[in-house]
Design a protein around this motif. Structure first.
Motif, PDB file in Angstrom:
ATOM      1  N   GLN A 159      39.607  27.186  38.564  1.00  0.00           N
ATOM      2  CA  GLN A 159      38.799  28.245  39.156  1.00  0.00           C
ATOM      3  C   GLN A 159      39.231  28.578  40.587  1.00  0.00           C
ATOM      4  O   GLN A 159      39.008  29.687  41.041  1.00  0.00           O
ATOM      5  N   LEU A 160      39.839  27.641  41.272  1.00  0.00           N
ATOM      6  CA  LEU A 160      40.279  27.904  42.644  1.00  0.00           C
ATOM      7  C   LEU A 160      41.740  28.351  42.734  1.00  0.00           C
ATOM      8  O   LEU A 160      42.117  29.009  43.696  1.00  0.00           O
ATOM      9  N   THR A 161      42.551  28.022  41.749  1.00  0.00           N
ATOM     10  CA  THR A 161      43.983  28.323  41.858  1.00  0.00           C
ATOM     11  C   THR A 161      44.443  29.436  40.922  1.00  0.00           C
ATOM     12  O   THR A 161      45.607  29.825  40.955  1.00  0.00           O
ATOM     13  N   GLN A 162      43.549  29.933  40.074  1.00  0.00           N
ATOM     14  CA  GLN A 162      43.880  31.040  39.184  1.00  0.00           C
ATOM     15  C   GLN A 162      42.956  32.216  39.468  1.00  0.00           C
ATOM     16  O   GLN A 162      42.071  32.129  40.316  1.00  0.00           O
ATOM     17  N   ALA A 163      43.138  33.304  38.772  1.00  0.00           N
ATOM     18  CA  ALA A 163      42.245  34.453  38.879  1.00  0.00           C
ATOM     19  C   ALA A 163      40.978  34.164  38.076  1.00  0.00           C
ATOM     20  O   ALA A 163      41.013  33.428  37.091  1.00  0.00           O
ATOM     21  N   GLY A 176      46.613  38.635  37.252  1.00  0.00           N
ATOM     22  CA  GLY A 176      47.063  39.831  36.552  1.00  0.00           C
ATOM     23  C   GLY A 176      46.404  40.019  35.201  1.00  0.00           C
ATOM     24  O   GLY A 176      46.553  41.061  34.572  1.00  0.00           O
ATOM     25  N   THR A 177      45.650  39.011  34.733  1.00  0.00           N
ATOM     26  CA  THR A 177      44.943  39.127  33.459  1.00  0.00           C
ATOM     27  C   THR A 177      43.824  40.142  33.606  1.00  0.00           C
ATOM     28  O   THR A 177      43.052  40.091  34.566  1.00  0.00           O
ATOM     29  N   ALA A 178      43.730  41.071  32.671  1.00  0.00           N
ATOM     30  CA  ALA A 178      42.693  42.109  32.711  1.00  0.00           C
ATOM     31  C   ALA A 178      41.309  41.488  32.822  1.00  0.00           C
ATOM     32  O   ALA A 178      40.989  40.531  32.118  1.00  0.00           O
ATOM     33  N   GLY A 179      40.490  42.025  33.728  1.00  0.00           N
ATOM     34  CA  GLY A 179      39.125  41.563  33.915  1.00  0.00           C
ATOM     35  C   GLY A 179      38.971  40.384  34.857  1.00  0.00           C
ATOM     36  O   GLY A 179      37.861  40.045  35.230  1.00  0.00           O
ATOM     37  N   LEU A 180      40.080  39.760  35.221  1.00  0.00           N
ATOM     38  CA  LEU A 180      40.021  38.629  36.150  1.00  0.00           C
ATOM     39  C   LEU A 180      40.533  39.114  37.502  1.00  0.00           C
ATOM     40  O   LEU A 180      41.709  39.037  37.797  1.00  0.00           O
TER      41      LEU A 180
END
Length: 91
Positions: A22-26, A37-41
């Motif tokens: 949760q802290l290192t990704q979208a 870059g994932t849609a919605g994130l």
């Protein structure tokens, strides 16, 4: 960074189980995580990686007594502390 996460996620702290992701990704407002870059994130990332504790040279996360992990994290109050000595935690 934890405070920013909380503000952007409806007052919720990162969960213990998904803390690193949760802290290192979208993420989205619900805390769902995935690659940037994932849609919605469209929130985050907040850190490149969980920092290394300079006293222990590692970055494990735990909720136990001093010395059982490199960092202590309480997802209920967002407390993130070095866990390499007696911190005399009181709640």
């Amino acid at each position: 960074q934890l405070e920013i996460y909380k503000q952007q996620h409806n007052g919720n702290w990162p969960s213990f189980d998904d803390f690193e992701a949760q802290l290192t990704q979208a993420t989205d407002e619900a805390g769902t995580f995935g690659a940037v870059g994932t849609a919605g994130l469209n929130l985050g990332p907040y850190l490149r990686q969980i920092p290394v504790n300079p006293q222990t040279s590692s970055n494990t996360l735990g909720t136990g007594a001093a010395g059982t992990s490199d960092w202590y994290y309480d997802e209920n109050i967002g407390e993130f502390l070095a866990n390499d000595s007696d911190l005399s935690r009181t709640y």
